[in-house]
Design an enzyme around this catalytic site. Structure first.
Site, PDB file in Angstrom:
ATOM      1  N   TYR A   1      -4.176  -0.382   3.054  1.00 25.38           N
ATOM      2  CA  TYR A   1      -3.640  -0.547   4.279  1.00 25.38           C
ATOM      3  C   TYR A   1      -3.713   0.374   5.261  1.00 25.38           C
ATOM      4  O   TYR A   1      -3.279   0.314   6.415  1.00 25.38           O
ATOM      5  CB  TYR A   1      -2.189  -0.685   4.087  1.00 25.38           C
ATOM      6  CG  TYR A   1      -1.664  -1.740   2.896  1.00 25.38           C
ATOM      7  CD1 TYR A   1      -1.620  -2.933   3.383  1.00 25.38           C
ATOM      8  CD2 TYR A   1      -1.306  -1.386   1.531  1.00 25.38           C
ATOM      9  CE1 TYR A   1      -1.200  -4.025   2.204  1.00 25.38           C
ATOM     10  CE2 TYR A   1      -0.853  -2.237   0.569  1.00 25.38           C
ATOM     11  CZ  TYR A   1      -0.914  -3.748   1.103  1.00 25.38           C
ATOM     12  OH  TYR A   1      -0.432  -4.697   0.201  1.00 25.38           O
TER      13      TYR A   1
ATOM     14  N   HIS B   1      -0.553  -2.442  11.411  1.00 21.93           N
ATOM     15  CA  HIS B   1       0.752  -2.215  10.802  1.00 21.93           C
ATOM     16  C   HIS B   1       0.970  -0.795  10.623  1.00 21.93           C
ATOM     17  O   HIS B   1       2.143  -0.131  10.623  1.00 21.93           O
ATOM     18  CB  HIS B   1       1.106  -3.067   9.809  1.00 21.93           C
ATOM     19  CG  HIS B   1       2.538  -3.780   9.763  1.00 21.93           C
ATOM     20  ND1 HIS B   1       3.145  -4.010  10.851  1.00 21.93           N
ATOM     21  CD2 HIS B   1       3.217  -4.360   8.808  1.00 21.93           C
ATOM     22  CE1 HIS B   1       4.516  -4.421  10.405  1.00 21.93           C
ATOM     23  NE2 HIS B   1       4.302  -4.799   9.104  1.00 21.93           N
TER      24      HIS B   1
ATOM     25  N   PHE C   1       7.030   0.939   1.268  1.00 22.70           N
ATOM     26  CA  PHE C   1       6.498  -0.516   1.613  1.00 22.70           C
ATOM     27  C   PHE C   1       7.418  -0.539   2.927  1.00 22.70           C
ATOM     28  O   PHE C   1       8.527  -0.398   3.042  1.00 22.70           O
ATOM     29  CB  PHE C   1       6.218  -1.698   0.836  1.00 22.70           C
ATOM     30  CG  PHE C   1       5.109  -1.426  -0.264  1.00 22.70           C
ATOM     31  CD1 PHE C   1       3.791  -1.885   0.340  1.00 22.70           C
ATOM     32  CD2 PHE C   1       5.289  -1.031  -1.235  1.00 22.70           C
ATOM     33  CE1 PHE C   1       2.612  -1.707  -0.428  1.00 22.70           C
ATOM     34  CE2 PHE C   1       4.001  -0.792  -2.082  1.00 22.70           C
ATOM     35  CZ  PHE C   1       2.875  -1.237  -1.656  1.00 22.70           C
TER      36      PHE C   1
ATOM     37  N   ASN D   1       9.103  -3.120   4.323  1.00 22.87           N
ATOM     38  CA  ASN D   1      10.335  -3.680   4.557  1.00 22.87           C
ATOM     39  C   ASN D   1      11.551  -3.246   3.811  1.00 22.87           C
ATOM     40  O   ASN D   1      12.679  -3.504   3.822  1.00 22.87           O
ATOM     41  CB  ASN D   1      10.205  -5.233   4.076  1.00 22.87           C
ATOM     42  CG  ASN D   1       9.751  -5.167   2.549  1.00 22.87           C
ATOM     43  OD1 ASN D   1       9.478  -4.211   2.000  1.00 22.87           O
ATOM     44  ND2 ASN D   1       9.803  -6.335   2.107  1.00 22.87           N
TER      45      ASN D   1
ATOM     46  N   ASP E   1       4.408  -0.090  15.219  1.00 27.30           N
ATOM     47  CA  ASP E   1       3.519  -1.236  16.051  1.00 27.30           C
ATOM     48  C   ASP E   1       4.526  -2.196  16.561  1.00 27.30           C
ATOM     49  O   ASP E   1       5.534  -2.563  16.318  1.00 27.30           O
ATOM     50  CB  ASP E   1       2.465  -1.892  14.958  1.00 27.30           C
ATOM     51  CG  ASP E   1       3.223  -2.633  13.685  1.00 27.30           C
ATOM     52  OD1 ASP E   1       4.414  -1.895  13.052  1.00 27.30           O
ATOM     53  OD2 ASP E   1       3.038  -3.726  13.480  1.00 27.30           O
TER      54      ASP E   1
ATOM     55  N   ASN F   1       9.968  -5.885  10.393  1.00 28.54           N
ATOM     56  CA  ASN F   1      10.770  -5.694   9.005  1.00 28.54           C
ATOM     57  C   ASN F   1      11.114  -4.341   8.591  1.00 28.54           C
ATOM     58  O   ASN F   1      12.028  -4.031   8.128  1.00 28.54           O
ATOM     59  CB  ASN F   1       9.707  -6.128   8.147  1.00 28.54           C
ATOM     60  CG  ASN F   1       9.499  -7.263   7.637  1.00 28.54           C
ATOM     61  OD1 ASN F   1      10.467  -8.412   7.996  1.00 28.54           O
ATOM     62  ND2 ASN F   1       8.470  -8.044   7.172  1.00 28.54           N
TER      63      ASN F   1
END
Length: 227
Positions: free
Chosen positions: A14, A19, A64, A66, A91, A112
């Protein structure tokens, strides 16, 4: 102490996602301002240093997106801080690519990471909204934010990250306007009034043709006049 929180997802998979621009912003600040090595604590990667007159802890949650609020809440409670000591870099779909805005408090707009932080520390924290643009349709949002920045976006992304780092000291000192000025100097530099004007293309001169001599007689000229 101030907490600067960058939002993103952990892991190399990622790392260059849209994000993860919050992680990227904190990495640039840490590199440019001589912060200490990244360590694991509060379910996050953390790095300590100083910005302006403030001691600052950089936090990249590794839970992560969320569940980002878990690590933020842990750090805030450990240092006995208030939510107003927290600034979150994230973002922002509702801003054009390369645009940056500072915001105090407010809603999470469906993000999130922000939603999780709301759940753990409330809404009274500051945000640095880093524009990435919107893909156009709601169903495209998830694949869009979880895809890497395109090569064509490299220049404006670098300008934004440099600008955020340039103004980080003012942001830590609560000078949001000065922070935005620092960002603008990178993302929209003023043109110098002394810059030479662009040369105008040369116009090629075309010689006028010489008139042909009139060899008609006076009588012929008179007759031609009444034709």
């Amino acid at each position: 102490m101030k907490l600067f929180v960058g939002l993103g997802n952990p892991g190399q998979k990622y790392a260059r996602n849209r994000h993860n621009i919050g992680f990227m912003a904190l990495d640039r600040i840490a590199d440019d301002h001589g912060f200490g090595p990244w360590k694991s604590k509060f379910q996050a990667e953390i790095s300590e240093g100083r910005l302006g007159t403030e001691k600052v802890l950089l936090i990249k949650p590794q839970t992560f997106m969320n569940r980002s609020g878990q690590s933020v809440g842990e750090a805030m409670r450990f240092y006995k801080l208030d939510s107003t000591d927290v600034t979150v870099f994230h973002d922002e779909l509702d801003l054009a690519p390369g645009k940056v805005r500072v915001k105090a408090g407010g809603g999470h707009a469906g993000h999130n990471g922000l939603r999780s932080i709301h759940d753990h520390i409330g809404a009274a924290y500051d945000r640095v909204r880093l524009g990435i643009g919107h893909p156009g349709r709601k169903e495209m949002v998830s694949p869009y934010v979880l895809s890497d920045f395109a090569k064509s976006e490299a220049d404006w992304l670098d300008d934004v990250l440099r600008g955020v780092s340039d103004g980080a000291g003012q942001l830590a000192d609560g000078e949001g306007g000065k922070f935005m000025n620092a960002v603008a100097l990178r993302t929209a530099p003023a043109r110098s009034s002394k810059s030479p004007a662009k040369p105008q293309p040369a116009v090629k001169a075309v010689a006028e043709p010489e008139p042909e001599p009139d060899n008609r007689s006076a009588m012929q000229k008179l007759l031609d006049k009444f034709k």
